[in-house]
Write a protein that holds these residues in place. Structure first.
Motif, PDB file in Angstrom:
ATOM      1  N   THR A   1      -1.809  -4.262  22.731  1.00  0.00           N
ATOM      2  CA  THR A   1      -2.021  -3.945  24.153  1.00  0.00           C
ATOM      3  C   THR A   1      -0.703  -3.967  24.918  1.00  0.00           C
ATOM      4  OG1 THR A   1      -4.267  -4.833  24.102  1.00  0.00           O
ATOM      5  CG2 THR A   1      -3.228  -4.647  26.265  1.00  0.00           C
ATOM      6  N   ILE A   2       0.109  -5.005  24.673  1.00  0.00           N
ATOM      7  CA  ILE A   2       1.387  -5.122  25.380  1.00  0.00           C
ATOM      8  C   ILE A   2       2.313  -3.969  24.993  1.00  0.00           C
ATOM      9  CG2 ILE A   2       3.483  -6.538  25.601  1.00  0.00           C
ATOM     10  CD1 ILE A   2       1.572  -9.027  25.324  1.00  0.00           C
ATOM     11  N   GLN A   3       2.341  -3.633  23.694  1.00  0.00           N
ATOM     12  CA  GLN A   3       3.191  -2.521  23.249  1.00  0.00           C
ATOM     13  C   GLN A   3       2.728  -1.188  23.826  1.00  0.00           C
ATOM     14  OE1 GLN A   3       3.230  -2.910  18.972  1.00  0.00           O
ATOM     15  NE2 GLN A   3       5.006  -4.271  19.006  1.00  0.00           N
ATOM     16  N   PHE A   4       1.409  -1.020  23.880  1.00  0.00           N
ATOM     17  CA  PHE A   4       0.822   0.200  24.450  1.00  0.00           C
ATOM     18  C   PHE A   4       1.230   0.350  25.922  1.00  0.00           C
ATOM     19  CE2 PHE A   4      -2.850   1.749  26.983  1.00  0.00           C
ATOM     20  CZ  PHE A   4      -2.973   3.027  26.502  1.00  0.00           C
ATOM     21  N   LEU A   5       1.159  -0.745  26.666  1.00  0.00           N
ATOM     22  CA  LEU A   5       1.541  -0.702  28.087  1.00  0.00           C
ATOM     23  C   LEU A   5       3.029  -0.404  28.224  1.00  0.00           C
ATOM     24  CD1 LEU A   5      -0.514  -3.794  29.316  1.00  0.00           C
ATOM     25  CD2 LEU A   5      -0.945  -1.410  29.942  1.00  0.00           C
ATOM     26  N   MET A   6       3.834  -1.042  27.387  1.00  0.00           N
ATOM     27  CA  MET A   6       5.288  -0.839  27.469  1.00  0.00           C
ATOM     28  C   MET A   6       5.664   0.604  27.136  1.00  0.00           C
ATOM     29  SD  MET A   6       6.949  -4.321  26.041  1.00  0.00           S
ATOM     30  CE  MET A   6       7.148  -5.717  27.155  1.00  0.00           C
ATOM     31  N   LYS A   7       4.997   1.161  26.111  1.00  0.00           N
ATOM     32  CA  LYS A   7       5.283   2.563  25.745  1.00  0.00           C
ATOM     33  C   LYS A   7       5.010   3.503  26.907  1.00  0.00           C
ATOM     34  CE  LYS A   7       4.829   2.665  20.748  1.00  0.00           C
ATOM     35  NZ  LYS A   7       3.693   2.219  19.950  1.00  0.00           N
ATOM     36  N   LYS A   8       4.014   3.147  27.715  1.00  0.00           N
ATOM     37  CA  LYS A   8       3.684   3.997  28.863  1.00  0.00           C
ATOM     38  C   LYS A   8       4.463   3.590  30.124  1.00  0.00           C
ATOM     39  CE  LYS A   8      -0.781   3.780  29.160  1.00  0.00           C
ATOM     40  NZ  LYS A   8      -2.063   4.190  29.772  1.00  0.00           N
ATOM     41  N   ASN A   9       5.455   2.709  29.933  1.00  0.00           N
ATOM     42  CA  ASN A   9       6.236   2.203  31.070  1.00  0.00           C
ATOM     43  C   ASN A   9       5.365   1.550  32.139  1.00  0.00           C
ATOM     44  OD1 ASN A   9       8.893   2.832  30.268  1.00  0.00           O
ATOM     45  ND2 ASN A   9       8.476   4.986  30.696  1.00  0.00           N
ATOM     46  N   GLN A  10       4.279   0.918  31.691  1.00  0.00           N
ATOM     47  CA  GLN A  10       3.407   0.253  32.666  1.00  0.00           C
ATOM     48  C   GLN A  10       3.755  -1.223  32.757  1.00  0.00           C
ATOM     49  OE1 GLN A  10      -0.636   0.751  33.181  1.00  0.00           O
ATOM     50  NE2 GLN A  10      -0.786   2.768  32.259  1.00  0.00           N
ATOM     51  N   PRO A  11       3.595  -1.802  33.927  1.00  0.00           N
ATOM     52  CA  PRO A  11       3.834  -3.242  34.052  1.00  0.00           C
ATOM     53  C   PRO A  11       2.803  -4.033  33.265  1.00  0.00           C
ATOM     54  CG  PRO A  11       2.974  -2.333  36.113  1.00  0.00           C
ATOM     55  CD  PRO A  11       3.170  -1.178  35.184  1.00  0.00           C
ATOM     56  N   VAL A  12       3.202  -5.210  32.809  1.00  0.00           N
ATOM     57  CA  VAL A  12       2.296  -6.099  32.075  1.00  0.00           C
ATOM     58  C   VAL A  12       1.982  -7.302  32.961  1.00  0.00           C
ATOM     59  CG1 VAL A  12       1.981  -7.500  30.006  1.00  0.00           C
ATOM     60  CG2 VAL A  12       3.262  -5.358  29.867  1.00  0.00           C
ATOM     61  N   PHE A  13       0.726  -7.536  33.176  1.00  0.00           N
ATOM     62  CA  PHE A  13       0.262  -8.622  34.042  1.00  0.00           C
ATOM     63  C   PHE A  13       0.643  -9.979  33.426  1.00  0.00           C
ATOM     64  CE2 PHE A  13      -3.437 -11.131  35.803  1.00  0.00           C
ATOM     65  CZ  PHE A  13      -3.075 -11.013  37.140  1.00  0.00           C
ATOM     66  N   PRO A  14       1.127 -10.932  34.236  1.00  0.00           N
ATOM     67  CA  PRO A  14       1.584 -12.207  33.681  1.00  0.00           C
ATOM     68  C   PRO A  14       0.561 -12.919  32.787  1.00  0.00           C
ATOM     69  CG  PRO A  14       2.215 -12.068  35.990  1.00  0.00           C
ATOM     70  CD  PRO A  14       1.401 -10.840  35.702  1.00  0.00           C
ATOM     71  N   ASP A  15      -0.716 -12.918  33.145  1.00  0.00           N
ATOM     72  CA  ASP A  15      -1.723 -13.577  32.295  1.00  0.00           C
ATOM     73  C   ASP A  15      -1.756 -12.985  30.894  1.00  0.00           C
ATOM     74  OD1 ASP A  15      -2.542 -15.326  34.239  1.00  0.00           O
ATOM     75  OD2 ASP A  15      -4.496 -14.395  34.603  1.00  0.00           O
ATOM     76  N   THR A  16      -1.445 -11.688  30.788  1.00  0.00           N
ATOM     77  CA  THR A  16      -1.464 -11.015  29.488  1.00  0.00           C
ATOM     78  C   THR A  16      -0.367 -11.593  28.590  1.00  0.00           C
ATOM     79  OG1 THR A  16      -2.299  -9.020  30.571  1.00  0.00           O
ATOM     80  CG2 THR A  16      -1.357  -8.746  28.370  1.00  0.00           C
ATOM     81  N   PHE A  17       0.846 -11.735  29.159  1.00  0.00           N
ATOM     82  CA  PHE A  17       1.943 -12.385  28.416  1.00  0.00           C
ATOM     83  C   PHE A  17       1.633 -13.856  28.156  1.00  0.00           C
ATOM     84  CE2 PHE A  17       5.166  -9.138  29.950  1.00  0.00           C
ATOM     85  CZ  PHE A  17       5.456  -8.669  28.683  1.00  0.00           C
ATOM     86  N   ASN A  18       1.130 -14.531  29.175  1.00  0.00           N
ATOM     87  CA  ASN A  18       0.839 -15.965  29.032  1.00  0.00           C
ATOM     88  C   ASN A  18      -0.207 -16.214  27.944  1.00  0.00           C
ATOM     89  OD1 ASN A  18       2.633 -16.741  31.024  1.00  0.00           O
ATOM     90  ND2 ASN A  18       1.112 -16.640  32.660  1.00  0.00           N
ATOM     91  N   ALA A  19      -1.182 -15.353  27.862  1.00  0.00           N
ATOM     92  CA  ALA A  19      -2.228 -15.494  26.844  1.00  0.00           C
ATOM     93  C   ALA A  19      -1.606 -15.342  25.459  1.00  0.00           C
ATOM     94  CB  ALA A  19      -3.313 -14.448  27.061  1.00  0.00           C
ATOM     95  N   TYR A  20      -0.760 -14.328  25.316  1.00  0.00           N
ATOM     96  CA  TYR A  20      -0.090 -14.082  24.035  1.00  0.00           C
ATOM     97  C   TYR A  20       0.777 -15.285  23.637  1.00  0.00           C
ATOM     98  CZ  TYR A  20       3.381 -12.268  20.784  1.00  0.00           C
ATOM     99  OH  TYR A  20       4.221 -12.119  19.711  1.00  0.00           O
ATOM    100  N   ASN A  21       1.618 -15.744  24.562  1.00  0.00           N
ATOM    101  CA  ASN A  21       2.484 -16.894  24.255  1.00  0.00           C
ATOM    102  C   ASN A  21       1.658 -18.123  23.900  1.00  0.00           C
ATOM    103  OD1 ASN A  21       4.877 -15.533  24.700  1.00  0.00           O
ATOM    104  ND2 ASN A  21       4.992 -16.111  26.867  1.00  0.00           N
ATOM    105  N   SER A  22       0.638 -18.376  24.676  1.00  0.00           N
ATOM    106  CA  SER A  22      -0.186 -19.568  24.485  1.00  0.00           C
ATOM    107  C   SER A  22      -0.810 -19.569  23.095  1.00  0.00           C
ATOM    108  CB  SER A  22      -1.266 -19.592  25.579  1.00  0.00           C
ATOM    109  OG  SER A  22      -2.257 -20.546  25.302  1.00  0.00           O
ATOM    110  N   ILE A  23      -1.314 -18.425  22.673  1.00  0.00           N
ATOM    111  CA  ILE A  23      -2.007 -18.403  21.384  1.00  0.00           C
ATOM    112  C   ILE A  23      -1.011 -18.449  20.224  1.00  0.00           C
ATOM    113  CG2 ILE A  23      -2.245 -15.905  21.088  1.00  0.00           C
ATOM    114  CD1 ILE A  23      -5.225 -16.689  20.495  1.00  0.00           C
ATOM    115  N   VAL A  24       0.160 -17.829  20.381  1.00  0.00           N
ATOM    116  CA  VAL A  24       1.166 -17.892  19.329  1.00  0.00           C
ATOM    117  C   VAL A  24       1.692 -19.325  19.189  1.00  0.00           C
ATOM    118  CG1 VAL A  24       3.511 -17.168  18.718  1.00  0.00           C
ATOM    119  CG2 VAL A  24       1.851 -15.481  19.462  1.00  0.00           C
ATOM    120  N   GLN A  25       1.862 -20.010  20.315  1.00  0.00           N
ATOM    121  CA  GLN A  25       2.388 -21.372  20.268  1.00  0.00           C
ATOM    122  C   GLN A  25       1.370 -22.374  19.729  1.00  0.00           C
ATOM    123  OE1 GLN A  25       3.603 -21.378  24.368  1.00  0.00           O
ATOM    124  NE2 GLN A  25       5.757 -21.207  23.855  1.00  0.00           N
TER     125      GLN A  25
END
Ligand code: DGI
Ligand code: FE
Ligand code: FE
Ligand code: FE
Length: 187
Positions: A160-184
């Motif tokens: 999802t994050i890569q898809f948004l980045m490819k389209k030059n779309q902003p990524v909502f902070p919760d989306t990054f936070n969710a990813y970091n939280s689960i990886v950690q």
């Protein structure tokens, strides 16, 4: 609330295509809940209501976000994100869903959040892999979901994050936070 009653409430809110998606999310969420030990009835109801607000006019959603004092940052990001928190609010107000775990799973089904509950994860992933979804990478996530919920979730978030980045779309902070939280937290 029983399945049939919930479906009757949700159906008129959705297009036929979105209703079929909702049925797919319901079946998938029930399977994932069974496999990973989440509450099956809660997974069923959360899935049925997860896109409840998908077709509300933007102005109505904006007004609810303001009046209910939801995070104002939502309004700075794509309005596609709004139906999740607004859906949680309306599922309670209009359909009387009062279970906090169910409402949170609806609220965070698009972005995810830090410290997602098992039910949050089941709904997020079911939304991503239900049988009606056809996008690059979905089969890999379906396979991961067979035996590792967190790896499947991480992969879907990456996509999802890569898809948004490819389209030059902003990524909502919760989306990054969710990813970091689960990886950690899942080693
Ligand atoms: O409602 P659905 O189509 O079933 O799926 P969803 O609720 O997971 O996602 C709705 C849309 O939100 C989807 O097109 C991708 C987009 N989205 C998800 N996370 C973000 C996002 N859009 C932006 N701009 N930023 C995000 O972090
Ligand atoms: Fe959605
Ligand atoms: Fe999603
Ligand atoms: Fe959905």
């Amino acid at each position: 609330m029983e399945r049939e009653q919930a479906l009757q409430i949700v159906k008129p809110q959705l297009t036929e295509h979105r209703y079929q998606h909702t049925l797919g999310v319901m079946e998938t969420a029930i399977k994932l809940a069974g496999k990973y030990g989440a509450d099956i009835k809660k997974a069923e109801l959360a899935a049925i209501f997860h896109d409840y607000a998908k077709f509300r006019p933007k102005d109505e959603m904006r007004q609810i976000i303001e009046e209910q004092k939801m995070p104002a940052i939502l309004l700075e990001f794509n309005s596609e994100l709004w139906h999740a928190p607004v859906g949680a609010f309306l599922a309670e107000k209009e359909a009387g869903i009062d279970d906090k775990e169910i409402l949170d799973a609806i609220r965070y089904h698009t972005s995810g959040r830090i410290g997602m509950t098992l039910l949050d994860k089941v709904i997020y992933l079911a939304d991503y892999i239900e049988p009606g979804r056809h996008f690059p990478g979905v089969d890999e996530v379906r396979e991961l979901a067979e035996n590792d919920l967190d790896r499947a979730l991480t992969q879907s978030m990456k996509n999802t994050i890569q898809f948004l980045m490819k389209k030059n779309q902003p990524v909502f902070p919760d989306t990054f936070n969710a990813y970091n939280s689960i990886v950690q937290n899942s080693g």
